[in-house]
Design an enzyme around this catalytic site. Structure first.
Site, PDB file in Angstrom:
ATOM      1  N   HIS A 104       0.834  -1.206   0.000  1.00 28.63           N
ATOM      2  CA  HIS A 104       0.000   0.000   0.000  1.00 28.63           C
ATOM      3  C   HIS A 104       0.863   1.249   0.000  1.00 28.63           C
ATOM      4  O   HIS A 104       1.970   1.250   0.550  1.00 28.63           O
ATOM      5  CB  HIS A 104      -0.959   0.019   1.197  1.00 28.63           C
ATOM      6  CG  HIS A 104      -0.302  -0.301   2.496  1.00 28.63           C
ATOM      7  ND1 HIS A 104       0.015  -1.590   2.882  1.00 28.63           N
ATOM      8  CD2 HIS A 104       0.113   0.501   3.505  1.00 28.63           C
ATOM      9  CE1 HIS A 104       0.591  -1.566   4.071  1.00 28.63           C
ATOM     10  NE2 HIS A 104       0.671  -0.308   4.466  1.00 28.63           N
ATOM     11  N   HIS A 117       0.654   5.051   1.385  1.00 28.40           N
ATOM     12  CA  HIS A 117      -0.074   6.000   2.220  1.00 28.40           C
ATOM     13  C   HIS A 117      -0.081   7.353   1.490  1.00 28.40           C
ATOM     14  O   HIS A 117       0.974   7.835   1.079  1.00 28.40           O
ATOM     15  CB  HIS A 117       0.650   6.222   3.555  1.00 28.40           C
ATOM     16  CG  HIS A 117       0.733   5.014   4.433  1.00 28.40           C
ATOM     17  ND1 HIS A 117      -0.090   4.829   5.512  1.00 28.40           N
ATOM     18  CD2 HIS A 117       1.566   3.946   4.412  1.00 28.40           C
ATOM     19  CE1 HIS A 117       0.229   3.691   6.124  1.00 28.40           C
ATOM     20  NE2 HIS A 117       1.234   3.133   5.473  1.00 28.40           N
TER      21      HIS A 117
HETATM   22  P1  5GP Z   1       1.677   0.009   7.374  1.00 30.10           P
HETATM   23  O1  5GP Z   1       2.002   0.140   8.832  1.00 30.10           O
HETATM   24  O2  5GP Z   1       1.700  -1.437   6.952  1.00 30.10           O
HETATM   25  O3  5GP Z   1       2.513   0.890   6.473  1.00 30.10           O
HETATM   26  O4  5GP Z   1       0.200   0.562   7.208  1.00 30.10           O
HETATM   27  C1  5GP Z   1      -0.926  -0.176   7.469  1.00 30.10           C
HETATM   28  C2  5GP Z   1      -2.048   0.812   7.640  1.00 30.10           C
HETATM   29  O5  5GP Z   1      -3.269   0.118   7.557  1.00 30.10           O
HETATM   30  C3  5GP Z   1      -2.017   1.523   9.000  1.00 30.10           C
HETATM   31  O6  5GP Z   1      -1.896   2.925   8.798  1.00 30.10           O
HETATM   32  C4  5GP Z   1      -3.341   1.135   9.627  1.00 30.10           C
HETATM   33  O7  5GP Z   1      -3.944   2.199  10.324  1.00 30.10           O
HETATM   34  C5  5GP Z   1      -4.171   0.714   8.449  1.00 30.10           C
HETATM   35  N1  5GP Z   1      -5.168  -0.297   8.764  1.00 30.10           N
HETATM   36  C6  5GP Z   1      -4.991  -1.388   9.553  1.00 30.10           C
HETATM   37  N2  5GP Z   1      -6.123  -2.106   9.604  1.00 30.10           N
HETATM   38  C7  5GP Z   1      -7.038  -1.458   8.821  1.00 30.10           C
HETATM   39  C8  5GP Z   1      -8.398  -1.731   8.480  1.00 30.10           C
HETATM   40  O8  5GP Z   1      -9.014  -2.712   8.903  1.00 30.10           O
HETATM   41  N3  5GP Z   1      -9.016  -0.838   7.669  1.00 30.10           N
HETATM   42  C9  5GP Z   1      -8.368   0.282   7.193  1.00 30.10           C
HETATM   43  N4  5GP Z   1      -9.076   1.101   6.410  1.00 30.10           N
HETATM   44  N5  5GP Z   1      -7.074   0.561   7.495  1.00 30.10           N
HETATM   45  C10 5GP Z   1      -6.422  -0.303   8.303  1.00 30.10           C
END
Ligand code: 5GP
Ligand code: ZN
Length: 143
Positions: free
Chosen positions: A102, A104
């Site tokens: 993903h 951001h």
């Molecule tokens: P990472 O830490 O892997 O870069 O980002 C994962 C993101 O996914 C985090 O910012 C977290 O808030 C978001 N996230 C985690 N679980 C969910 C979910 O169930 N729904 C949504 N919309 N975002 C999520």
């Protein structure tokens, strides 16, 4: 479309996990982050499962980048953002917590603590030239 059982974001693509979607095209889906860093924080994902930056199909990576550009433009025009950070975390050591690639899209608001309280996670400090050069030598080398 390749999906992976037990992947949270594949569940969002499949519609079995609820999400607040803001954009969709053939290859990508964009929805709001449930723990927003700032107002309007969204996540752009490929519809096809890919674990991270190293695993994603280059065409899907390009499609995610184009979508992120589109959503970032809307953040500036429609949310009144002053700037946008695009962030990708690749690997646990880089703070990745969900292992479906993903981007951001984080809108930034100057002088607006209520909408944006993010601060740089490091203090910019001049590096040791020898260490910079040594890392550059390794980055240039065929892996
Ligand atoms: P990472 O830490 O892997 O870069 O980002 C994962 C993101 O996914 C985090 O910012 C977290 O808030 C978001 N996230 C985690 N679980 C969910 C979910 O169930 N729904 C949504 N919309 N975002 C999520
Ligand atoms: Zn997935």
């Amino acid at each position: 479309m390749t999906q992976q059982p037990d992947c949270l974001f594949c569940g969002i693509v499949a519609g079995t996990v609820p999400s607040t979607q803001v954009d969709e095209d053939e290859r990508t889906l964009t929805f709001m982050d449930i723990n927003p860093g700032t107002d309007g924080h969204a996540l752009v994902i490929p519809k096809a499962h890919a674990r991270d930056l190293y695993d994603i199909d280059p065409g899907d990576l390009a499609a995610c980048s184009v979508t992120a550009q589109r959503v970032a433009g809307r953040a500036v025009r429609q949310l009144g953002a002053d700037g946008v950070n695009l962030i990708n975390c690749a690997g646990e050591a880089a703070w990745q917590t969900v292992f479906h690639f993903h981007l951001h899209v984080v809108p930034r608001y100057r002088d607006d603590q209520a909408r944006d309280s993010l601060r740089l996670p490091w203090t910019p400090t001049p590096g040791d030239p020898a260490r910079i050069a040594a890392a550059a030598d390794l980055l240039r080398a065929a892996g």
